[in-house]
Design an enzyme around this catalytic site. Sequence first.
Site, PDB file in Angstrom:
ATOM      1  CB  SER A  35      -4.694   4.010  -2.200  1.00 25.12           C
ATOM      2  OG  SER A  35      -3.645   3.090  -2.170  1.00 25.12           O
ATOM      3  N   GLY A  90      -8.725   7.160  -4.508  1.00 26.59           N
ATOM      4  CA  GLY A  90      -8.889   8.025  -3.348  1.00 26.59           C
ATOM      5  C   GLY A  90      -9.028   7.256  -2.063  1.00 26.59           C
ATOM      6  CG  HIS A 104       0.582   1.760  -3.972  1.00 25.46           C
ATOM      7  ND1 HIS A 104      -0.185   0.769  -3.405  1.00 25.46           N
ATOM      8  CD2 HIS A 104      -0.223   2.840  -4.083  1.00 25.46           C
ATOM      9  CE1 HIS A 104      -1.411   1.225  -3.190  1.00 25.46           C
ATOM     10  NE2 HIS A 104      -1.455   2.487  -3.589  1.00 25.46           N
ATOM     11  CB  SER A 163      -3.563  -3.235  -2.025  1.00 23.45           C
ATOM     12  OG  SER A 163      -2.624  -3.351  -3.062  1.00 23.45           O
ATOM     13  CG  ASP A 179       0.506  -2.105  -1.741  1.00 22.52           C
ATOM     14  OD1 ASP A 179       1.357  -1.246  -1.447  1.00 22.52           O
ATOM     15  OD2 ASP A 179      -0.496  -1.872  -2.438  1.00 22.52           O
TER      16      ASP A 179
END
Length: 489
Positions: A333, A331, A214, A349, A244
Site C-alpha cells: 500500500s 504490504g 488511508h 490504494s 486516497d
Amino acid sequence: MPKRKAAIAVGGVAALGAAAFLLPNANASQDGASGDTSAAAPKVLKASDASDLASQLQKILGDALAGSYYDSNAKQLVVNVVSGDNNVIVQAKKAGAVVRQVKNSTADLRAAAKTLKAKATVPGTAWAVDPKTDKVVVTADSTVTGAKWDRVQSTVKSLGSDMATLKKSSGKFKTFVSGGDAIFSQVQNGTVRCSLGFNVTAKDGSPAFLTAGHCGVAAKDWSDSETGQPIATVDQATFPGDGDFSLVKYNDANTQAPSEVNTGNGQTVPITQAVDATVGETVFRMGSTTGLHNGQVTGLDATVNFQSETDPNGVDTVNGLIQTNVCAEAGDSGGSLFTQDGGAVGLTSGGSGDCTAGGETFFQPVTAALQATGATLGDAGAGAGAGAGDQAGGGQQAGGDQVGGSADPSASAGDQAGAGDQSGAGDQSGAGDQSGAGDQSGATADPSATAGDQSGAGQSGAGDASGTGEQAGDNGQAGNGNQSGNSGE
C-alpha cells in the site's frame, strides 16, 4: 538527525532479477518517419505521447469524444467518437489517432456510473469505464453474495448489456497497508506500516512525500524504522471520498528527498514528471512484499467500495482511481506506480487477488494528488540524496544471488549474475532482516528474458517474517522479517 536517515528512496526495497526493463528508448516515438505530415495515417506513439494527444483531442472534440485507449501492440492512440460528423473524424485522424465510432457517449457512461452509485454501493464492488468495450465494467469481489449479489446484478442488468457488464473477482477488495520503502507509526493498537510513494516539494517549499490516504488517516507521525523517532508528519490526508492520498512533510527542512524509484540492486528510475494514466499502457509497481511487477491500465475514474475498517456495517467509497491488472498484496500500500520513462502515475490504494492468481488493483492518480495538495515533484533543492548504502528503511536485506541487476538489455544472464550475495547494501536501518520478496522468479518485466534467465533471481524467500498482524482482513505483512505481532492498520 543525519540526513541519510530521511533519504528514503521512493517505491520499494525488494530487488528482483532481470531488471532489464529500463530501456529508455524502447517505445521511442516514430513520428514523422514517413516524412508526410499531411497524411491521415495514425501516428506511432509511446504511451506518454498518446496520453498527451488524448488530452489535446478532449479539448478539440469535446462531447463528441467518448474515451480513448492506447493500443500497445500497434503503439497507437484509439479514440471513440459518438458523432457522425465527418469533421470530427477528420480532426481526430489528422491529429494522428485511430478513430472508431461507438454508441455510448461520455455523458451516457457517467450517467450509468451514477445509477450504480445510487443503487449498487455495497462493500466489495467497483466500477470503471472501459473505453475498449465502450461500457462500464462492474466488478464484485468474493464477499458480494446472496441479496447483495442480486442487487448488483439487477442494477447492471437494468442498464442494458450494451452499457454495462458484471464480472466476479475471486479475491476481496481491501486497502494494501504496509510495503514499499517502509514507513512506520506507533498507534494505540500497535504498529502501522505503510509505504512511501513519491518524494515531492510541498507548497511552502518544504520536503515531503505522498503516500496512501488511508495511511495518513490511520496515523499522524511517521518514522523510517519501526522503533525510530518520527521523521515526518501528515499535513493533509484524503480517504475515503475523492481519492486516497496523503501529503506527509519531513520534520527536518534539510531532508534530502530524491525524486526516484528504487528498483533494487542499486538501480533507480529518475522520476521527472507526473503523468495521467492511459488505458492500455504498461505500468510498473514497486513494493517490498511482492517486489517489482508490471501490467496494464484497464480503467479510469474507477469507484471502489471498500468494507469500512471502523464500521462493520459501513462502506468506504473512494472515487477517481486508476484500475489495473498489476498484482499487489498486503504490504504494497502507498507504493509507486510509474512508467518506464520516469513518469509518476499512481499510489497503491487497494484491490483484490494476489501475485499468484492475479486480480484487480486500484491506484490514486498522482496528478490529482499533486493538484489537491499543491505539491510538486522534485527534491526540494536538496540534491540527489543518499545512495544505496544510505537508504533507510531497508533493514538487513539479503539480496541473495539476484540475477539481472543490470539495466543493459543486451547483458546476458551470466553478465548479470554479479549482483548476488548482497547482504544489506550497508547502513540500512529499519524493518530488520528482510530477506527479500521471496522466490520471485519470472517477475521480470523484460519480455525477452527466458525462464532460464529468470530462474536465478533466488531471493531467499521471506526470511523469518512471521507476519505483522491483521491487515484489513489479511494476516501477515510478508517481507517485514523477524517482526512478529505488529498490529498493522
